[in-house]
Scaffold this motif. Structure first.
Motif, PDB file in Angstrom:
ATOM      1  N   GLU A 102       0.820  -1.218   0.000  1.00  0.00           N
ATOM      2  CA  GLU A 102       0.000   0.000   0.000  1.00  0.00           C
ATOM      3  C   GLU A 102       0.854   1.267   0.000  1.00  0.00           C
ATOM      4  OE1 GLU A 102      -3.894  -0.001   0.852  1.00  0.00           O
ATOM      5  OE2 GLU A 102      -3.761  -1.233   2.657  1.00  0.00           O
ATOM      6  N   ILE A 103       2.081   1.163  -0.459  1.00  0.00           N
ATOM      7  CA  ILE A 103       2.973   2.318  -0.414  1.00  0.00           C
ATOM      8  C   ILE A 103       2.430   3.490  -1.226  1.00  0.00           C
ATOM      9  CG2 ILE A 103       4.375   1.554  -2.393  1.00  0.00           C
ATOM     10  CD1 ILE A 103       6.813   2.671  -0.915  1.00  0.00           C
ATOM     11  N   GLY A 104       1.675   3.187  -2.314  1.00  0.00           N
ATOM     12  CA  GLY A 104       1.112   4.259  -3.123  1.00  0.00           C
ATOM     13  C   GLY A 104       0.219   5.191  -2.336  1.00  0.00           C
ATOM     14  N   LYS A 105      -0.459   4.674  -1.303  1.00  0.00           N
ATOM     15  CA  LYS A 105      -1.347   5.504  -0.499  1.00  0.00           C
ATOM     16  C   LYS A 105      -0.591   6.476   0.393  1.00  0.00           C
ATOM     17  CE  LYS A 105      -5.248   2.292  -0.124  1.00  0.00           C
ATOM     18  NZ  LYS A 105      -6.148   1.581   0.831  1.00  0.00           N
ATOM     19  N   PHE A 106       0.673   6.163   0.685  1.00  0.00           N
ATOM     20  CA  PHE A 106       1.403   6.947   1.663  1.00  0.00           C
ATOM     21  C   PHE A 106       2.449   7.872   1.050  1.00  0.00           C
ATOM     22  CE2 PHE A 106       0.196   2.871   3.643  1.00  0.00           C
ATOM     23  CZ  PHE A 106      -0.744   3.363   4.540  1.00  0.00           C
ATOM     24  N   VAL A 107       2.612   7.818  -0.262  1.00  0.00           N
ATOM     25  CA  VAL A 107       3.556   8.733  -0.917  1.00  0.00           C
ATOM     26  C   VAL A 107       2.832   9.694  -1.854  1.00  0.00           C
ATOM     27  CG1 VAL A 107       5.476   7.110  -0.768  1.00  0.00           C
ATOM     28  CG2 VAL A 107       4.016   7.095  -2.796  1.00  0.00           C
ATOM     29  N   THR A 108       1.497   9.648  -1.861  1.00  0.00           N
ATOM     30  CA  THR A 108       0.720  10.546  -2.712  1.00  0.00           C
ATOM     31  C   THR A 108      -0.275  11.314  -1.853  1.00  0.00           C
ATOM     32  OG1 THR A 108      -0.910   8.797  -3.175  1.00  0.00           O
ATOM     33  CG2 THR A 108       0.893   9.066  -4.739  1.00  0.00           C
ATOM     34  N   ALA A 109      -0.554  12.545  -2.251  1.00  0.00           N
ATOM     35  CA  ALA A 109      -1.492  13.376  -1.495  1.00  0.00           C
ATOM     36  C   ALA A 109      -2.914  12.835  -1.571  1.00  0.00           C
ATOM     37  CB  ALA A 109      -1.449  14.812  -2.020  1.00  0.00           C
ATOM     38  N   ARG A 110      -3.246  12.139  -2.656  1.00  0.00           N
ATOM     39  CA  ARG A 110      -4.613  11.633  -2.840  1.00  0.00           C
ATOM     40  C   ARG A 110      -4.740  10.174  -2.402  1.00  0.00           C
ATOM     41  NH1 ARG A 110      -2.072  11.906  -7.755  1.00  0.00           N
ATOM     42  NH2 ARG A 110      -2.095  10.031  -9.071  1.00  0.00           N
ATOM     43  N   THR A 111      -3.744   9.666  -1.654  1.00  0.00           N
ATOM     44  CA  THR A 111      -3.715   8.274  -1.174  1.00  0.00           C
ATOM     45  C   THR A 111      -4.112   7.303  -2.282  1.00  0.00           C
ATOM     46  OG1 THR A 111      -5.992   8.385  -0.332  1.00  0.00           O
ATOM     47  CG2 THR A 111      -4.226   8.992   1.192  1.00  0.00           C
ATOM     48  N   ASP A 112      -3.324   7.314  -3.357  1.00  0.00           N
ATOM     49  CA  ASP A 112      -3.634   6.559  -4.570  1.00  0.00           C
ATOM     50  C   ASP A 112      -2.950   5.194  -4.531  1.00  0.00           C
ATOM     51  OD1 ASP A 112      -4.312   5.695  -7.061  1.00  0.00           O
ATOM     52  OD2 ASP A 112      -3.120   7.157  -8.170  1.00  0.00           O
ATOM     53  N   TYR A 113      -3.725   4.136  -4.313  1.00  0.00           N
ATOM     54  CA  TYR A 113      -3.188   2.777  -4.316  1.00  0.00           C
ATOM     55  C   TYR A 113      -2.637   2.411  -5.679  1.00  0.00           C
ATOM     56  CZ  TYR A 113      -3.112  -2.347  -3.975  1.00  0.00           C
ATOM     57  OH  TYR A 113      -2.740  -3.668  -4.001  1.00  0.00           O
ATOM     58  N   PHE A 114      -3.211   2.976  -6.741  1.00  0.00           N
ATOM     59  CA  PHE A 114      -2.832   2.638  -8.109  1.00  0.00           C
ATOM     60  C   PHE A 114      -1.759   3.580  -8.671  1.00  0.00           C
ATOM     61  CE2 PHE A 114      -7.235   1.282  -7.462  1.00  0.00           C
ATOM     62  CZ  PHE A 114      -7.122  -0.056  -7.762  1.00  0.00           C
ATOM     63  N   TYR A 115      -1.076   4.293  -7.806  1.00  0.00           N
ATOM     64  CA  TYR A 115       0.017   5.170  -8.220  1.00  0.00           C
ATOM     65  C   TYR A 115       1.029   4.365  -9.030  1.00  0.00           C
ATOM     66  CZ  TYR A 115       3.980   8.407  -7.571  1.00  0.00           C
ATOM     67  OH  TYR A 115       5.045   9.249  -7.761  1.00  0.00           O
ATOM     68  N   HIS A 116       1.303   4.795 -10.270  1.00  0.00           N
ATOM     69  CA  HIS A 116       2.103   3.994 -11.200  1.00  0.00           C
ATOM     70  C   HIS A 116       3.499   3.672 -10.678  1.00  0.00           C
ATOM     71  CE1 HIS A 116       1.181   2.647 -15.395  1.00  0.00           C
ATOM     72  NE2 HIS A 116      -0.016   2.989 -14.964  1.00  0.00           N
ATOM     73  N   PRO A 117       4.239   4.642 -10.139  1.00  0.00           N
ATOM     74  CA  PRO A 117       5.596   4.293  -9.656  1.00  0.00           C
ATOM     75  C   PRO A 117       5.610   3.404  -8.422  1.00  0.00           C
ATOM     76  CG  PRO A 117       5.440   6.634 -10.158  1.00  0.00           C
ATOM     77  CD  PRO A 117       4.044   6.097 -10.176  1.00  0.00           C
ATOM     78  N   ALA A 118       4.445   3.079  -7.837  1.00  0.00           N
ATOM     79  CA  ALA A 118       4.431   2.263  -6.617  1.00  0.00           C
ATOM     80  C   ALA A 118       5.075   0.905  -6.860  1.00  0.00           C
ATOM     81  CB  ALA A 118       2.997   2.095  -6.115  1.00  0.00           C
ATOM     82  N   ALA A 119       4.795   0.292  -8.007  1.00  0.00           N
ATOM     83  CA  ALA A 119       5.381  -1.024  -8.303  1.00  0.00           C
ATOM     84  C   ALA A 119       6.905  -0.932  -8.341  1.00  0.00           C
ATOM     85  CB  ALA A 119       4.839  -1.551  -9.628  1.00  0.00           C
ATOM     86  N   GLY A 120       7.424   0.136  -8.956  1.00  0.00           N
ATOM     87  CA  GLY A 120       8.872   0.323  -8.996  1.00  0.00           C
ATOM     88  C   GLY A 120       9.457   0.542  -7.608  1.00  0.00           C
ATOM     89  N   LEU A 121       8.741   1.290  -6.761  1.00  0.00           N
ATOM     90  CA  LEU A 121       9.224   1.516  -5.395  1.00  0.00           C
ATOM     91  C   LEU A 121       9.240   0.213  -4.592  1.00  0.00           C
ATOM     92  CD1 LEU A 121       7.374   4.866  -4.559  1.00  0.00           C
ATOM     93  CD2 LEU A 121       9.819   4.562  -4.997  1.00  0.00           C
ATOM     94  N   ILE A 122       8.195  -0.603  -4.760  1.00  0.00           N
ATOM     95  CA  ILE A 122       8.151  -1.893  -4.067  1.00  0.00           C
ATOM     96  C   ILE A 122       9.322  -2.765  -4.511  1.00  0.00           C
ATOM     97  CG2 ILE A 122       6.841  -4.041  -3.828  1.00  0.00           C
ATOM     98  CD1 ILE A 122       4.287  -2.323  -4.044  1.00  0.00           C
ATOM     99  N   TYR A 123       9.561  -2.800  -5.809  1.00  0.00           N
ATOM    100  CA  TYR A 123      10.694  -3.585  -6.309  1.00  0.00           C
ATOM    101  C   TYR A 123      12.012  -3.063  -5.749  1.00  0.00           C
ATOM    102  CZ  TYR A 123      14.328  -5.286  -9.398  1.00  0.00           C
ATOM    103  OH  TYR A 123      15.482  -5.846  -9.882  1.00  0.00           O
ATOM    104  N   LEU A 124      12.173  -1.743  -5.721  1.00  0.00           N
ATOM    105  CA  LEU A 124      13.421  -1.153  -5.229  1.00  0.00           C
ATOM    106  C   LEU A 124      13.654  -1.503  -3.766  1.00  0.00           C
ATOM    107  CD1 LEU A 124      15.792   0.723  -5.967  1.00  0.00           C
ATOM    108  CD2 LEU A 124      14.388   2.642  -5.196  1.00  0.00           C
ATOM    109  N   ILE A 125      12.599  -1.496  -2.968  1.00  0.00           N
ATOM    110  CA  ILE A 125      12.734  -1.823  -1.545  1.00  0.00           C
ATOM    111  C   ILE A 125      13.162  -3.274  -1.368  1.00  0.00           C
ATOM    112  CG2 ILE A 125      11.391  -2.165   0.575  1.00  0.00           C
ATOM    113  CD1 ILE A 125       9.810   0.385  -0.301  1.00  0.00           C
ATOM    114  N   PHE A 126      12.530  -4.185  -2.099  1.00  0.00           N
ATOM    115  CA  PHE A 126      12.902  -5.592  -1.961  1.00  0.00           C
ATOM    116  C   PHE A 126      14.293  -5.850  -2.546  1.00  0.00           C
ATOM    117  CE2 PHE A 126       8.348  -6.436  -1.215  1.00  0.00           C
ATOM    118  CZ  PHE A 126       8.469  -7.228  -0.086  1.00  0.00           C
TER     119      PHE A 126
END
Length: 361
Positions: A102-126
């Motif tokens: 759910e990182i997309g909800k916490f890095v966007t002002a509109r708490t967007d679960y479908f934020y496109h870069p979220a998948a890249g951020l998840i991959y980068l963290i792992f």
């Protein structure tokens, strides 16, 4: 250099001691987290993104992630033995996967679960967590204090969860040259702990032997490394060709994540050049060819894949799996060469020694 200094600082600490089985539990944490993210995304997409709650309430799965992480921590601090540590790692990994999904909800002002870069951020963290595991794996030989602690921990595991004869022999060998009274006492303790191998231990050992034998047979052939070199040329060239066609049709300029597309193109170009270098060196200098292929895979895994996930979302998982398999092939072949054919000495002395060796009957 930074990693070496951090390891040295941790070794000098009087309170922090490396766990002998830390690497395995870290892998369990990371892999269970990755599996949780993929399973969660697949389920939500299949089920049409259902909402748990009614009216204005929505119970996000980040809360379940917190519960799983709390459960893992509770198991770790409450119970002793190998099963408890394994369960703690898996429960913590599942919880972390639900949380980070759910990182997309916490890095966007509109708490967007479908934020496109979220998948890249998840991959980068792992990817960062995997690097941590590799760092732990390469921490070097354990200190005397760590060897004592690891052997004592194994004795405790033997009492609570069972211990194999091979594990007891390895722990005893690690302390047999020491005259420290504590080490002598630990050796005696290990000798008194009964061997208790479970059916799962025997199955795991047989499976590990079969996997190692199959890997050795595979790496004894030449074609796996040739296949890696070919893939590292063909795959990025195909990406660059597709990008050129999209640019010609004007689609690249209209792409929603154009910056990510440009990074993928640049990384693909670097990967292609390194792949071509590896392919050209493969016939005459296998060691340098493997280094070029290894670097090409790292460029793709640590740079391009972050933005491929941004562009293609979780459809990039298949390409990631292929690259990880190829990285394993290259790393295993490089390790086999280090064992069977140590690098020749550099400079004039090395060339003279090699020439002398070749002249010998």
């Amino acid at each position: 250099m930074v990693a070496t200094r951090i390891r040295s600082l941790l070794r000098r600490s009087s309170r922090l001691v490396w766990s002998g089985d830390a690497e395995g539990h870290l892998w369990a944490f990371v892999l269970s987290g990755i599996a949780t993210v993929l399973a969660t995304r697949a389920y939500l997409e299949t089920a049409g993104y259902p909402k748990l709650g009614g009216g204005s309430l929505h119970i996000a799965h980040v809360l379940w992630g917190g519960l799983f992480m709390a459960a893992g921590l509770g198991v770790a601090v409450t119970f002793l033995g190998r099963p408890a540590r394994a369960w703690a790692a898996v429960l913590g990994g599942v919880g972390f996967g639900l949380f980070i999904d759910e990182i997309g909800k916490f890095v966007t002002a509109r708490t967007d679960y479908f934020y496109h870069p979220a998948a890249g951020l998840i991959y980068l963290i792992f990817a960062g967590l995997v690097l941590v595991v590799w760092w732990v794996h390469g921490r070097g030989e354990p200190s005397p204090r760590e060897r004592t602690a690891a052997a004592l921990q194994l004795a405790l595991v033997g009492v609570t969860s069972g211990m194999s004869e091979a594990e007891r022999a390895a722990a005893t060998r690690s302390l047999e040259d020491s005259i420290d009274p504590v080490d002598v006492a630990v050796i005696r303790l290990l000798a008194t702990v009964p061997v208790r191998e479970t059916r799962w231990d025997a199955y795991r050992e047989r499976a590990a032997r079969r996997v190692r034998a199959a890997a050795d047979r595979l790496l004894a052939r030449r074609w796996p490394v040739v296949l890696v070199a070919v893939y590292l040329v063909v795959q990025p060239v195909a990406t660059l060709t597709g990008a050129a066609l999209e640019h010609a049709m004007g689609e690249l300029a209209r792409a929603p994540e154009r910056g990510a597309d440009l990074v993928v193109i640049g990384a693909s170009l670097a990967t292609a050049l390194l792949g071509v270098r590896g392919a050209l060196l493969l016939r005459n200098d296998r060691r340098r060819a493997l280094r070029a292929c290894h670097l090409a895979l790292l460029v793709d895994l640590l740079l391009a894949q972050v933005f491929k996930f941004t562009v293609n979302q979780f459809a990039a998982v298949s390409a990631l799996a292929v690259n990880l398999i190829l990285l394993w092939v290259v790393s295993a072949e490089a390790g086999r060469m280090r064992v069977s054919d140590p690098p020749a000495a550099s400079g004039t002395a090395g060339r003279m020694a090699l020439a002398h060796k070749r002249r010998r009957p």
